[in-house]
Write a protein that holds these residues in place. Structure first.
Motif, PDB file in Angstrom:
ATOM      1  N   LEU A  51      10.552 -13.488 -35.557  1.00 21.72           N
ATOM      2  CA  LEU A  51      11.873 -14.126 -35.575  1.00 21.72           C
ATOM      3  C   LEU A  51      12.811 -13.380 -36.499  1.00 21.72           C
ATOM      4  CD1 LEU A  51      10.670 -17.782 -36.315  1.00 21.72           C
ATOM      5  CD2 LEU A  51      11.229 -16.866 -34.084  1.00 21.72           C
ATOM      6  N   ARG A  52      14.102 -13.369 -36.162  1.00 23.14           N
ATOM      7  CA  ARG A  52      15.110 -12.831 -37.084  1.00 23.14           C
ATOM      8  C   ARG A  52      16.497 -13.332 -36.683  1.00 23.14           C
ATOM      9  NH1 ARG A  52      12.842 -10.787 -33.101  1.00 23.14           N
ATOM     10  NH2 ARG A  52      11.751  -9.083 -34.117  1.00 23.14           N
ATOM     11  N   THR A  53      17.400 -13.332 -37.679  1.00 19.16           N
ATOM     12  CA  THR A  53      18.799 -13.709 -37.462  1.00 19.16           C
ATOM     13  C   THR A  53      19.554 -12.511 -36.912  1.00 19.16           C
ATOM     14  OG1 THR A  53      18.607 -15.017 -39.479  1.00 19.16           O
ATOM     15  CG2 THR A  53      20.836 -14.666 -38.634  1.00 19.16           C
ATOM     16  N   VAL A  54      20.447 -12.738 -35.957  1.00 22.44           N
ATOM     17  CA  VAL A  54      21.384 -11.689 -35.535  1.00 22.44           C
ATOM     18  C   VAL A  54      22.777 -12.302 -35.412  1.00 22.44           C
ATOM     19  CG1 VAL A  54      19.698 -10.253 -34.274  1.00 22.44           C
ATOM     20  CG2 VAL A  54      20.964 -12.046 -33.053  1.00 22.44           C
ATOM     21  N   VAL A  55      23.785 -11.453 -35.321  1.00 19.06           N
ATOM     22  CA  VAL A  55      25.155 -11.921 -35.078  1.00 19.06           C
ATOM     23  C   VAL A  55      25.389 -11.933 -33.572  1.00 19.06           C
ATOM     24  CG1 VAL A  55      27.609 -11.400 -35.376  1.00 19.06           C
ATOM     25  CG2 VAL A  55      26.021 -11.071 -37.284  1.00 19.06           C
ATOM     26  N   LEU A  56      25.848 -13.083 -33.069  1.00 19.09           N
ATOM     27  CA  LEU A  56      26.133 -13.184 -31.638  1.00 19.09           C
ATOM     28  C   LEU A  56      27.454 -12.481 -31.348  1.00 19.09           C
ATOM     29  CD1 LEU A  56      25.287 -14.437 -28.918  1.00 19.09           C
ATOM     30  CD2 LEU A  56      26.575 -16.481 -29.574  1.00 19.09           C
ATOM     31  N   PHE A  68      23.906  -8.949 -28.483  1.00 15.56           N
ATOM     32  CA  PHE A  68      23.947  -8.642 -29.906  1.00 15.56           C
ATOM     33  C   PHE A  68      23.720  -7.164 -30.120  1.00 15.56           C
ATOM     34  CE2 PHE A  68      19.581 -10.148 -29.160  1.00 15.56           C
ATOM     35  CZ  PHE A  68      18.805  -9.229 -29.857  1.00 15.56           C
ATOM     36  N   HIS A  69      24.010  -6.700 -31.341  1.00 11.70           N
ATOM     37  CA  HIS A  69      23.874  -5.283 -31.687  1.00 11.70           C
ATOM     38  C   HIS A  69      22.632  -5.098 -32.538  1.00 11.70           C
ATOM     39  CE1 HIS A  69      28.576  -4.917 -31.596  1.00 11.70           C
ATOM     40  NE2 HIS A  69      28.054  -5.171 -30.415  1.00 11.70           N
ATOM     41  N   THR A  70      22.004  -3.950 -32.401  1.00 12.46           N
ATOM     42  CA  THR A  70      20.869  -3.672 -33.281  1.00 12.46           C
ATOM     43  C   THR A  70      20.654  -2.173 -33.424  1.00 12.46           C
ATOM     44  OG1 THR A  70      18.672  -4.463 -33.897  1.00 12.46           O
ATOM     45  CG2 THR A  70      18.943  -3.706 -31.617  1.00 12.46           C
ATOM     46  N   ASP A  71      19.706  -1.842 -34.299  1.00 13.43           N
ATOM     47  CA  ASP A  71      19.364  -0.448 -34.571  1.00 13.43           C
ATOM     48  C   ASP A  71      18.213  -0.048 -33.649  1.00 13.43           C
ATOM     49  OD1 ASP A  71      18.093   1.895 -35.885  1.00 13.43           O
ATOM     50  OD2 ASP A  71      19.534   1.476 -37.491  1.00 13.43           O
ATOM     51  N   SER A  74      14.723  -0.348 -34.932  1.00 12.76           N
ATOM     52  CA  SER A  74      14.212  -1.621 -35.457  1.00 12.76           C
ATOM     53  C   SER A  74      13.001  -2.103 -34.649  1.00 12.76           C
ATOM     54  CB  SER A  74      15.313  -2.682 -35.467  1.00 12.76           C
ATOM     55  OG  SER A  74      15.652  -3.063 -34.154  1.00 12.76           O
ATOM     56  N   GLY A  75      12.194  -2.912 -35.296  1.00 18.43           N
ATOM     57  CA  GLY A  75      10.975  -3.425 -34.668  1.00 18.43           C
ATOM     58  C   GLY A  75      11.247  -4.161 -33.370  1.00 18.43           C
ATOM     59  N   LYS A  76      12.358  -4.925 -33.327  1.00 24.93           N
ATOM     60  CA  LYS A  76      12.624  -5.751 -32.138  1.00 24.93           C
ATOM     61  C   LYS A  76      12.835  -4.900 -30.891  1.00 24.93           C
ATOM     62  CE  LYS A  76      16.445  -7.243 -34.366  1.00 24.93           C
ATOM     63  NZ  LYS A  76      16.567  -6.033 -35.233  1.00 24.93           N
ATOM     64  N   VAL A  77      13.355  -3.672 -31.056  1.00 29.78           N
ATOM     65  CA  VAL A  77      13.608  -2.811 -29.884  1.00 29.78           C
ATOM     66  C   VAL A  77      12.275  -2.399 -29.241  1.00 29.78           C
ATOM     67  CG1 VAL A  77      14.536  -0.565 -29.159  1.00 29.78           C
ATOM     68  CG2 VAL A  77      15.893  -2.072 -30.623  1.00 29.78           C
TER      69      VAL A  77
END
Ligand SMILES: Cc1cc2nc3c(=O)[nH]c(=O)nc-3n(C[C@H](O)[C@H](O)[C@H](O)COP(=O)(O)O)c2cc1C
Length: 200
Positions: A51-56, A68-71, A74-77
Motif C-alpha cells: 500500500l502507498r499514498t499517491v496524488v490523484l 497518478f504519476h510515479t517514478d 519505483s516498486g509499484k511499477v
C-alpha cells in the motif's frame, strides 16, 4: 450538507455511484479533500499486499479512469507489470464516506503522448523529484544521499492509469449506514454498472 441532513444520494443507488465519481473528480483539484491522496494497493512481488499514498491527478467517470504519476524505478511499477490488479481506498472523515475501488492498472512511459502532456503540466518542484540520483527505495548509507538532484529526470516519469472495474461505497450516517457495490459488466468501452445495496 450538514451532518444531520439526509443527502440526496442516501437511498439512491445511481445517485450514490455518481456521488463517488463526483468526490473523486473534485479530489483532483481540491488539495484538502481526502480524495486528493488515495491509497493504492498492488500485489507485491512475493504475493503480499503493498500500500502507498499517491496524488490523484485525474478522474474520468465516463472512461472509468483514474490517473497518478510515479517514478519508473519505483516498486509499484514492477508490481503492476507482474500483476496489474490494484485496489484504491479513500476515507473522508468529514463526510464519513469510504470508497474502495478495484481496477486494472497500466503504466505509460514518459515518451507516450499522454505522459508528455502530464509532464508538461507538472510544476518544476514535482519534476525535480524524478531526477533523484539514487533510485527510490534503494538503501543509502546516509540520509542526505537521497537529496541529490540532477536535471529534471523526465526519463523516470511514468503515468499510471487505473481502469476502475468495481466501486464499493460505505456511508456512515446516524439514521442507518449505507453500503453499495457497483461492478462493471461488459467490455472496456461498452458495458454497464451492475449495482446492489449491501448490508453495512
Ligand atoms: C501525501 C503523499 C503523496 C504522495 N504522492 C505520490 C505520487 O503521486 N506518486 C508516487 O509514486 N508516490 C507518491 N508518494 C510516495 C508513495 O507513498 C511511496 O512512498 C512511493 O511512491 C514508493 O512506493 P513504492 O515503493 O510502493 O512504489 C506520496 C506520499 C505521500 C505521503
Amino acid at each position: 450538507m450538514t451532518s444531520h441532513e439526509t443527502p440526496l444520494f442516501y437511498d439512491d443507488l445511481e445517485g450514490t455511484r455518481l456521488e463517488a465519481w463526483k468526490l473523486l473528480t473534485r479530489g483532483v483539484a481540491d488539495r484538502r479533500s481526502a480524495f486528493h491522496t488515495p491509497t493504492i494497493a498492488t500485489v507485491g512481488l512475493e504475493g503480499a499486499p503493498r500500500l502507498r499514498t499517491v496524488v490523484l491527478r485525474a478522474a474520468e467517470p465516463s472512461a472509468r479512469l483514474l490517473r497518478f504519476h510515479t517514478d519508473a524505478r519505483s516498486g509499484k511499477v514492477a508490481e503492476i507489470a507482474r500483476d496489474p490488479r490494484v485496489g484504491v481506498h479513500v476515507y473522508d472523515a468529514r463526510s464519513k464516506i469510504q470508497v474502495r475501488l478495484d481496477g486494472v492498472a497500466r503504466v505509460h512511459p514518459w515518451s507516450a503522448p499522454r505522459a508528455q502532456a502530464s509532464w508538461e503540466a507538472s510544476r518544476p518542484q514535482s519534476r525535480a523529484g524524478y531526477a533523484q540520483a539514487p533510485a527510490p527505495g534503494v538503501v543509502i548509507s546516509a540520509p542526505h544521499e537521497g537529496d541529490v538532484r540532477e536535471g529534471e529526470g523526465v526519463e523516470n516519469f511514468n503515468i499510471v492509469e487505473v481502469e476502475v472495474t468495481a466501486i464499493e461505497w460505505l456511508y456512515l450516517f446516524h439514521a442507518g449506514h449505507r453500503r453499495a457495490r457497483f461492478v462493471w459488466e461488459g467490455e472496456r468501452l461498452q458495458g454497464e454498472w451492475r449495482a446492489s445495496w449491501l448490508a453495512p
